[in-house]
Design a protein around this motif. Structure first.
Motif, PDB file in Angstrom:
ATOM      1  N   ARG A  33       0.814  -1.224   0.000  1.00 41.79           N
ATOM      2  CA  ARG A  33       0.000   0.000   0.000  1.00 41.79           C
ATOM      3  C   ARG A  33       0.840   1.263   0.000  1.00 41.79           C
ATOM      4  NH1 ARG A  33      -4.161   0.649   4.112  1.00 41.79           N
ATOM      5  NH2 ARG A  33      -4.469   2.544   2.937  1.00 41.79           N
ATOM      6  N   GLU A  34       1.739   1.410   1.005  1.00 41.81           N
ATOM      7  CA  GLU A  34       2.555   2.621   1.070  1.00 41.81           C
ATOM      8  C   GLU A  34       3.673   2.468   2.085  1.00 41.81           C
ATOM      9  OE1 GLU A  34      -0.373   5.626   1.991  1.00 41.81           O
ATOM     10  OE2 GLU A  34       0.073   5.521   4.114  1.00 41.81           O
ATOM     11  N   ALA A  35       4.647   3.344   1.943  1.00 40.76           N
ATOM     12  CA  ALA A  35       5.762   3.422   2.888  1.00 40.76           C
ATOM     13  C   ALA A  35       6.030   4.893   3.158  1.00 40.76           C
ATOM     14  CB  ALA A  35       7.006   2.755   2.314  1.00 40.76           C
ATOM     15  N   LEU A  36       6.261   5.235   4.408  1.00 39.39           N
ATOM     16  CA  LEU A  36       6.557   6.607   4.804  1.00 39.39           C
ATOM     17  C   LEU A  36       8.020   6.684   5.206  1.00 39.39           C
ATOM     18  CD1 LEU A  36       5.458   9.490   5.466  1.00 39.39           C
ATOM     19  CD2 LEU A  36       5.129   8.654   7.801  1.00 39.39           C
ATOM     20  N   LEU A  37       8.758   7.597   4.569  1.00 41.66           N
ATOM     21  CA  LEU A  37      10.172   7.794   4.879  1.00 41.66           C
ATOM     22  C   LEU A  37      10.381   9.238   5.297  1.00 41.66           C
ATOM     23  CD1 LEU A  37      10.222   5.828   1.995  1.00 41.66           C
ATOM     24  CD2 LEU A  37      12.378   5.424   3.144  1.00 41.66           C
ATOM     25  N   ALA A  38      11.310   9.447   6.236  1.00 44.46           N
ATOM     26  CA  ALA A  38      11.532  10.787   6.782  1.00 44.46           C
ATOM     27  C   ALA A  38      12.981  11.225   6.602  1.00 44.46           C
ATOM     28  CB  ALA A  38      11.167  10.814   8.262  1.00 44.46           C
ATOM     29  N   PRO A  39      13.186  12.452   6.160  1.00 44.32           N
ATOM     30  CA  PRO A  39      14.524  13.029   6.094  1.00 44.32           C
ATOM     31  C   PRO A  39      14.834  13.808   7.372  1.00 44.32           C
ATOM     32  CG  PRO A  39      13.008  14.489   5.006  1.00 44.32           C
ATOM     33  CD  PRO A  39      12.191  13.327   5.537  1.00 44.32           C
ATOM     34  N   LEU A  40      16.072  14.253   7.482  1.00 38.51           N
ATOM     35  CA  LEU A  40      16.460  15.159   8.553  1.00 38.51           C
ATOM     36  C   LEU A  40      15.672  16.462   8.426  1.00 38.51           C
ATOM     37  CD1 LEU A  40      18.414  16.012  10.861  1.00 38.51           C
ATOM     38  CD2 LEU A  40      19.988  16.756   9.082  1.00 38.51           C
ATOM     39  N   GLU A  41      15.609  16.980   7.200  1.00 39.79           N
ATOM     40  CA  GLU A  41      14.875  18.217   6.907  1.00 39.79           C
ATOM     41  C   GLU A  41      14.115  18.038   5.613  1.00 39.79           C
ATOM     42  OE1 GLU A  41      17.586  21.469   6.570  1.00 39.79           O
ATOM     43  OE2 GLU A  41      18.439  21.127   8.535  1.00 39.79           O
ATOM     44  N   GLY A  42      13.013  18.736   5.490  1.00 41.05           N
ATOM     45  CA  GLY A  42      12.237  18.713   4.258  1.00 41.05           C
ATOM     46  C   GLY A  42      10.971  17.901   4.407  1.00 41.05           C
ATOM     47  N   PRO A  43      10.252  17.724   3.300  1.00 41.24           N
ATOM     48  CA  PRO A  43       8.981  17.012   3.368  1.00 41.24           C
ATOM     49  C   PRO A  43       9.160  15.522   3.622  1.00 41.24           C
ATOM     50  CG  PRO A  43       9.534  17.517   1.094  1.00 41.24           C
ATOM     51  CD  PRO A  43      10.569  18.186   1.953  1.00 41.24           C
ATOM     52  N   LEU A  44       8.144  14.917   4.196  1.00 42.93           N
ATOM     53  CA  LEU A  44       8.109  13.468   4.337  1.00 42.93           C
ATOM     54  C   LEU A  44       7.901  12.861   2.951  1.00 42.93           C
ATOM     55  CD1 LEU A  44       5.690  13.243   7.397  1.00 42.93           C
ATOM     56  CD2 LEU A  44       8.186  13.059   7.417  1.00 42.93           C
ATOM     57  N   LEU A  45       8.420  11.668   2.736  1.00 43.97           N
ATOM     58  CA  LEU A  45       8.290  11.000   1.450  1.00 43.97           C
ATOM     59  C   LEU A  45       7.358   9.812   1.620  1.00 43.97           C
ATOM     60  CD1 LEU A  45       9.358  10.967  -1.491  1.00 43.97           C
ATOM     61  CD2 LEU A  45      11.047   9.311  -0.705  1.00 43.97           C
ATOM     62  N   LEU A  46       6.274   9.801   0.862  1.00 45.23           N
ATOM     63  CA  LEU A  46       5.290   8.739   0.912  1.00 45.23           C
ATOM     64  C   LEU A  46       5.380   7.959  -0.391  1.00 45.23           C
ATOM     65  CD1 LEU A  46       2.947   7.662   2.682  1.00 45.23           C
ATOM     66  CD2 LEU A  46       1.446   9.222   1.428  1.00 45.23           C
ATOM     67  N   LEU A  47       5.842   6.698  -0.323  1.00 43.28           N
ATOM     68  CA  LEU A  47       5.933   5.859  -1.511  1.00 43.28           C
ATOM     69  C   LEU A  47       4.637   5.072  -1.661  1.00 43.28           C
ATOM     70  CD1 LEU A  47       9.519   4.318  -1.244  1.00 43.28           C
ATOM     71  CD2 LEU A  47       8.811   6.401  -2.415  1.00 43.28           C
ATOM     72  N   ARG A  48       4.147   5.018  -2.893  1.00 50.54           N
ATOM     73  CA  ARG A  48       2.955   4.224  -3.195  1.00 50.54           C
ATOM     74  C   ARG A  48       3.209   3.453  -4.485  1.00 50.54           C
ATOM     75  NH1 ARG A  48      -1.668   8.619  -1.643  1.00 50.54           N
ATOM     76  NH2 ARG A  48      -1.606   8.214   0.580  1.00 50.54           N
ATOM     77  N   PRO A  49       2.629   2.260  -4.607  1.00 51.64           N
ATOM     78  CA  PRO A  49       2.799   1.497  -5.847  1.00 51.64           C
ATOM     79  C   PRO A  49       2.189   2.247  -7.022  1.00 51.64           C
ATOM     80  CG  PRO A  49       1.917   0.096  -4.098  1.00 51.64           C
ATOM     81  CD  PRO A  49       1.861   1.513  -3.606  1.00 51.64           C
ATOM     82  N   GLY A  50       2.867   2.172  -8.157  1.00 46.81           N
ATOM     83  CA  GLY A  50       2.360   2.827  -9.357  1.00 46.81           C
ATOM     84  C   GLY A  50       3.449   2.952 -10.394  1.00 46.81           C
ATOM     85  N   GLY A  51       3.100   3.555 -11.511  1.00 47.32           N
ATOM     86  CA  GLY A  51       3.980   3.626 -12.656  1.00 47.32           C
ATOM     87  C   GLY A  51       4.950   4.776 -12.669  1.00 47.32           C
ATOM     88  N   GLY A  52       5.163   5.452 -11.611  1.00 49.49           N
ATOM     89  CA  GLY A  52       6.101   6.569 -11.590  1.00 49.49           C
ATOM     90  C   GLY A  52       5.363   7.887 -11.539  1.00 49.49           C
ATOM     91  N   GLY A  53       5.956   8.864 -10.896  1.00 49.18           N
ATOM     92  CA  GLY A  53       5.359  10.186 -10.778  1.00 49.18           C
ATOM     93  C   GLY A  53       5.572  10.745  -9.395  1.00 49.18           C
TER      94      GLY A  53
END
Length: 130
Positions: A33-53
């Motif tokens: 479904r999804e994965a949430l990744l966090a950097p030291l600074e900046g927006p959170l990154l939410l990965l979702r299955p799909g064809g790119g974008g």
């Protein structure tokens, strides 16, 4: 609440591995479904299955953990800001990530073929200027 960016990748496991190699910390994984990744600074990154974008994502609570990367979004591309581009060249090679060296930045493509730039943080002078 924190700003987030949604990045679509065909395989969540490959996407998570790629972005962890770039310095993000995995905070939450919901398989298929999804994965949430966090950097030291900046927006959170939410990965979702799909064809790119890449697109703006929903606001999410900021997790307590965080990676060491500094993440930005410019013209629909993710940008990772690093202290030393030379160090990052060596580190990315160690992880086996292919990149194009453009002198003042590195260009990579994630597993969804989304472009990712790696740039040095702007240098400041002691007086606070750039």
């Amino acid at each position: 609440m924190s700003e987030s960016v949604v990045v679509y990748v065909p395989d969540l496991g490959q996407g998570v591995s790629f972005y962890q190699a770039l310095g993000l910390a995995l905070e939450e994984l919901i398989p298929e479904r999804e994965a949430l990744l966090a950097p030291l600074e900046g927006p959170l990154l939410l990965l979702r299955p799909g064809g790119g974008g890449v697109e703006p994502g929903p606001n999410r609570p900021r997790p307590e953990g965080r990676g060491f990367a500094r993440l930005g979004l410019e013209e629909g591309r993710l940008v990772f800001f690093v202290e030393s581009l030379e160090h990052e060249r060596l580190r990315l090679s160690k992880y086996g990530l292919a990149f194009r060296d453009a002198g003042d930045h590195l260009l990579l493509f994630d597993p969804g073929e989304n472009p990712v730039l790696v740039q040095e943080l702007p240098r400041t002078t002691p007086e606070g200027g750039v």
